[in-house]
Design a protein around this motif. Structure first.
Motif, PDB file in Angstrom:
ATOM      1  N   LEU A 110       0.839  -1.201   0.000  1.00 32.14           N
ATOM      2  CA  LEU A 110       0.000   0.000   0.000  1.00 32.14           C
ATOM      3  C   LEU A 110       0.873   1.250   0.000  1.00 32.14           C
ATOM      4  CD1 LEU A 110      -2.558  -1.091   2.754  1.00 32.14           C
ATOM      5  CD2 LEU A 110      -2.948  -1.095   0.278  1.00 32.14           C
ATOM      6  N   ASP A 111       0.390   2.297  -0.632  1.00 38.49           N
ATOM      7  CA  ASP A 111       1.110   3.577  -0.658  1.00 38.49           C
ATOM      8  C   ASP A 111       0.654   4.422   0.513  1.00 38.49           C
ATOM      9  OD1 ASP A 111       2.595   3.290  -3.186  1.00 38.49           O
ATOM     10  OD2 ASP A 111       0.602   3.271  -4.100  1.00 38.49           O
ATOM     11  N   ILE A 112       1.583   4.668   1.451  1.00 38.16           N
ATOM     12  CA  ILE A 112       1.249   5.452   2.637  1.00 38.16           C
ATOM     13  C   ILE A 112       2.359   6.467   2.916  1.00 38.16           C
ATOM     14  CG2 ILE A 112       0.078   3.435   3.626  1.00 38.16           C
ATOM     15  CD1 ILE A 112       2.433   3.580   5.821  1.00 38.16           C
ATOM     16  N   CYS A 113       2.068   7.403   3.804  1.00 42.41           N
ATOM     17  CA  CYS A 113       3.090   8.315   4.340  1.00 42.41           C
ATOM     18  C   CYS A 113       2.667   8.722   5.740  1.00 42.41           C
ATOM     19  CB  CYS A 113       3.261   9.547   3.444  1.00 42.41           C
ATOM     20  SG  CYS A 113       1.841  10.638   3.387  1.00 42.41           S
ATOM     21  N   ALA A 114       3.627   9.002   6.586  1.00 39.54           N
ATOM     22  CA  ALA A 114       3.332   9.435   7.945  1.00 39.54           C
ATOM     23  C   ALA A 114       2.692  10.817   7.922  1.00 39.54           C
ATOM     24  CB  ALA A 114       4.608   9.467   8.779  1.00 39.54           C
ATOM     25  N   LEU A 115       1.775  11.062   8.834  1.00 40.44           N
ATOM     26  CA  LEU A 115       1.220  12.401   9.006  1.00 40.44           C
ATOM     27  C   LEU A 115       2.190  13.247   9.813  1.00 40.44           C
ATOM     28  CD1 LEU A 115      -2.552  11.635   9.759  1.00 40.44           C
ATOM     29  CD2 LEU A 115      -1.499  12.318   7.586  1.00 40.44           C
ATOM     30  N   GLY A 116       2.245  14.520   9.490  1.00 42.03           N
ATOM     31  CA  GLY A 116       3.204  15.414  10.135  1.00 42.03           C
ATOM     32  C   GLY A 116       2.948  15.574  11.618  1.00 42.03           C
ATOM     33  N   GLY A 117       3.934  15.219  12.421  1.00 37.92           N
ATOM     34  CA  GLY A 117       3.801  15.280  13.872  1.00 37.92           C
ATOM     35  C   GLY A 117       3.537  13.931  14.505  1.00 37.92           C
ATOM     36  N   SER A 118       3.349  12.903  13.672  1.00 40.30           N
ATOM     37  CA  SER A 118       3.067  11.574  14.201  1.00 40.30           C
ATOM     38  C   SER A 118       4.287  10.983  14.904  1.00 40.30           C
ATOM     39  CB  SER A 118       2.649  10.636  13.071  1.00 40.30           C
ATOM     40  OG  SER A 118       2.492   9.304  13.545  1.00 40.30           O
ATOM     41  N   VAL A 119       4.017  10.077  15.821  1.00 37.90           N
ATOM     42  CA  VAL A 119       5.081   9.276  16.425  1.00 37.90           C
ATOM     43  C   VAL A 119       5.378   8.111  15.483  1.00 37.90           C
ATOM     44  CG1 VAL A 119       4.436   9.899  18.776  1.00 37.90           C
ATOM     45  CG2 VAL A 119       3.425   7.865  17.724  1.00 37.90           C
ATOM     46  N   ALA A 120       6.478   7.443  15.744  1.00 39.29           N
ATOM     47  CA  ALA A 120       6.875   6.288  14.937  1.00 39.29           C
ATOM     48  C   ALA A 120       6.123   5.041  15.378  1.00 39.29           C
ATOM     49  CB  ALA A 120       8.370   6.062  15.065  1.00 39.29           C
ATOM     50  N   THR A 121       6.130   4.043  14.520  1.00 37.27           N
ATOM     51  CA  THR A 121       5.670   2.714  14.925  1.00 37.27           C
ATOM     52  C   THR A 121       6.795   2.064  15.738  1.00 37.27           C
ATOM     53  OG1 THR A 121       6.575   1.722  12.924  1.00 37.27           O
ATOM     54  CG2 THR A 121       4.279   2.458  12.829  1.00 37.27           C
ATOM     55  N   PRO A 122       6.546   0.934  16.366  1.00 31.49           N
ATOM     56  CA  PRO A 122       7.667   0.167  16.927  1.00 31.49           C
ATOM     57  C   PRO A 122       8.695  -0.113  15.829  1.00 31.49           C
ATOM     58  CG  PRO A 122       5.582  -0.714  17.707  1.00 31.49           C
ATOM     59  CD  PRO A 122       5.243   0.307  16.668  1.00 31.49           C
ATOM     60  N   SER A 123       9.929  -0.351  16.181  1.00 31.51           N
ATOM     61  CA  SER A 123      11.003  -0.496  15.194  1.00 31.51           C
ATOM     62  C   SER A 123      10.721  -1.599  14.174  1.00 31.51           C
ATOM     63  CB  SER A 123      12.335  -0.780  15.901  1.00 31.51           C
ATOM     64  OG  SER A 123      12.243  -1.958  16.689  1.00 31.51           O
ATOM     65  N   GLY A 124      10.034  -2.618  14.591  1.00 31.86           N
ATOM     66  CA  GLY A 124       9.707  -3.707  13.670  1.00 31.86           C
ATOM     67  C   GLY A 124       8.410  -3.483  12.919  1.00 31.86           C
ATOM     68  N   GLY A 125       7.796  -2.350  13.116  1.00 29.92           N
ATOM     69  CA  GLY A 125       6.528  -2.064  12.474  1.00 29.92           C
ATOM     70  C   GLY A 125       5.350  -2.462  13.347  1.00 29.92           C
ATOM     71  N   LEU A 126       4.163  -2.226  12.830  1.00 27.20           N
ATOM     72  CA  LEU A 126       2.932  -2.497  13.571  1.00 27.20           C
ATOM     73  C   LEU A 126       1.979  -3.282  12.671  1.00 27.20           C
ATOM     74  CD1 LEU A 126       0.897  -1.886  15.938  1.00 27.20           C
ATOM     75  CD2 LEU A 126       0.323   0.212  14.705  1.00 27.20           C
ATOM     76  N   LYS A 127       1.438  -4.407  13.173  1.00 26.64           N
ATOM     77  CA  LYS A 127       0.469  -5.197  12.417  1.00 26.64           C
ATOM     78  C   LYS A 127      -0.734  -5.476  13.292  1.00 26.64           C
ATOM     79  CE  LYS A 127       1.376  -9.485  11.009  1.00 26.64           C
ATOM     80  NZ  LYS A 127       1.908 -10.590  10.163  1.00 26.64           N
ATOM     81  N   ALA A 128      -1.912  -5.209  12.747  1.00 30.74           N
ATOM     82  CA  ALA A 128      -3.136  -5.410  13.536  1.00 30.74           C
ATOM     83  C   ALA A 128      -4.342  -5.517  12.608  1.00 30.74           C
ATOM     84  CB  ALA A 128      -3.324  -4.254  14.519  1.00 30.74           C
ATOM     85  N   SER A 129      -5.449  -5.937  13.155  1.00 24.44           N
ATOM     86  CA  SER A 129      -6.711  -5.929  12.429  1.00 24.44           C
ATOM     87  C   SER A 129      -7.157  -4.490  12.214  1.00 24.44           C
ATOM     88  CB  SER A 129      -7.778  -6.701  13.213  1.00 24.44           C
ATOM     89  OG  SER A 129      -7.408  -8.056  13.363  1.00 24.44           O
ATOM     90  N   VAL A 130      -8.067  -4.315  11.278  1.00 22.49           N
ATOM     91  CA  VAL A 130      -8.487  -2.969  10.874  1.00 22.49           C
ATOM     92  C   VAL A 130      -9.984  -2.814  11.070  1.00 22.49           C
ATOM     93  CG1 VAL A 130      -8.457  -1.268   9.003  1.00 22.49           C
ATOM     94  CG2 VAL A 130      -6.696  -3.045   9.100  1.00 22.49           C
TER      95      VAL A 130
END
Length: 466
Positions: A110-130
């Motif tokens: 998927l094409d995404i980008c962080a929103l300005g001012g957001s915190v980071a995900t955990p270093s390994g990324g984040l996976k969850a249901s939606v």
């Protein structure tokens, strides 16, 4: 006995005609100079192609300050200076990555980008249901039981049947700005927001977001997904509620740093204490090079002063260009400028902003009383040859907004906005998408209005003569 009003008209009509003719001539010279000997496009080329995206607190923003100050210095203005302002510093980090997992080992990027001012995900990324929602108001109805541990997918599109695209933008931008803060209250682990874009494409659009007073340890990562990605994600969720969404971003917030508003002015010959301000914001987001948002507004504002000088016009009032820093994620530059103006007791009679892209100018919106609006609309016939027809009350611009009060007339240039949100805050906000002629028409349109305001004053200012 001849009526006094008739006598008045018989006496003054010839002079009114002479003044109208003078104004037509001046506007013609302004437009001709901009279209045949303009500098706005050259300035924008350097800002976009040699400097690039100008995120607040970045090295590029610092370069833009130095470049625009040097260019204003070269115009021979009466004064050019830098106004210090502390601004937030946020960095995007390495390029974001995301995929949709339909089944173990079966993924779609998927094409995404962080929103300005957001915190980071955990270093390994984040996976969850939606869980998909159409707006913030749906969160309460769902409650913590259905939201906790999930990624909230805000999927309210811009309303396509609204001709005023900024109205469509305003109708859904709350999910980008406040979505993460609200979703976190119900235990969400992240948010994915549909890009503010009327077109279906693969460009994710960033933008500012806020956690409000949410404690740092409770803040969750927030990203934007392209409109094509949002359509696909929504379709997949309708078929399979058990899919997982993964994303990784490494953005970071740093302590505030010092930056500057860039200011230049021509001193008024008759009423130097009456200030006319014209400006745009020098900072931009970092995905593209900020050509439409708001490099265009900056170079058009610089060009206003150059066009008046080039055509030999001697302003009665002080005309000032302000290139504001940090409109995108804090409005610190505009706030600082208004604070200093108040401290110094400066009297701003008029403030004009260009922050709606470098597209074909259509006219202006005004935040003013009826008397001033009546005077301004009396000039519409002067703009008609240039196809400028839009003169409406309501709204001006974010950076001139803090100057509101004490009778100050506020205005915003209104270009054709139908393509603006195709580029807004996205990777394709780049120089090649700005048309030279449209940009130059906008600069001339702004200079023409500033000329008329300077010559005739505003209603309150004409009574003060300060």
């Amino acid at each position: 006995m001849i009526n006094r009003q008739i006598l008045f008209l018989l006496f003054f009509l010839p002079f009114i005609g002479i003044s109208q003719s003078e104004d037509e001539k001046q506007l013609k010279e302004i437009y001709t100079t901009s279209l045949t000997n303009g500098e706005s496009y050259n300035w924008l080329s350097y800002l976009s192609n040699q400097i690039g995206g100008r995120l607040s607190g970045s090295f590029n923003a610092e370069q833009a300050v130095n470049y625009t100050k040097a260019e204003l210095d070269s115009l021979g203005l009466d004064r050019v200076w830098l106004q210090p302002v502390m601004v937030p510093k946020w960095t995007r980090g390495i390029k974001e990555f995301s995929y949709l997992e339909n089944a173990p080992g079966e993924t779609t990027n998927l094409d995404i980008c962080a929103l300005g001012g957001s915190v980071a995900t955990p270093s390994g990324g984040l996976k969850a249901s939606v869980i998909e929602v159409k707006g913030i108001e749906e969160l309460e109805a769902l409650g913590e039981e259905k939201i906790k541990g999930k990624i909230v997918f805000f999927n309210r599109p811009m309303q396509a049947d609204l001709i005023q695209t900024f109205e469509a933008y305003g109708g859904c931008v709350d999910q980008r700005y406040s979505g993460a803060a609200e979703a976190a209250k119900y235990g969400a682990v992240g948010v994915m927001v549909r890009s503010m874009n009327l077109r279906l494409d693969n460009y994710p659009h960033t933008g500012s977001m806020s956690y409000g007073d949410l404690p740092v340890e409770k803040r969750i990562p927030a990203a934007a997904i392209s409109t094509n990605g949002a359509e696909m994600l929504s379709t997949v969720l309708a078929l399979n509620k058990d899919v997982k969404l993964y994303f990784r971003q490494t953005c970071k917030v740093f302590p505030d740093v010092q930056s500057y508003n860039v200011i230049g002015e021509i001193k008024g010959s008759e009423f130097p204490n009456e200030i006319i301000t014209v400006g745009g914001h020098l900072d931009s987001w970092d995905l593209g090079d900020g050509s439409h948002d708001d490099g265009a507004g900056c170079v058009q504002s610089m060009e206003v002063l150059r066009l008046l000088k080039e055509t030999g016009y001697k302003p009665k009032r002080t005309i000032r260009v302000v290139l504001f820093m940090n409109e995108e994620n804090g409005l610190r530059g505009a706030t600082k400028y208004a604070e200093v103006a108040k401290e110094k007791g400066e009297y701003h009679v008029f403030a004009l902003e260009s922050d709606a892209g470098g597209f074909t100018p259509r006219g202006f919106s005004f935040d003013c009383d009826e008397a001033n609006f009546a005077q301004i609309t009396s000039w519409k016939s002067l703009f008609k040859p240039y196809l400028i027809h839009y003169f409406e009350q309501g709204g001006s611009g974010a950076d001139v907004g803090p100057l509101k009060g004490n009778g100050t007339v506020l205005a915003g240039l209104r270009p054709d906005s139908q393509r603006y949100f195709d580029h807004h805050h996205a990777e394709n906000d780049t120089f090649e998408h700005v048309n030279k002629r449209e940009l130059e028409l906008g600069a001339a349109t702004m200079a023409s209005l500033v000329y008329l305001i300077d010559k005739y004053g505003t209603v309150q200012a004409s009574n003060i003569k300060g």
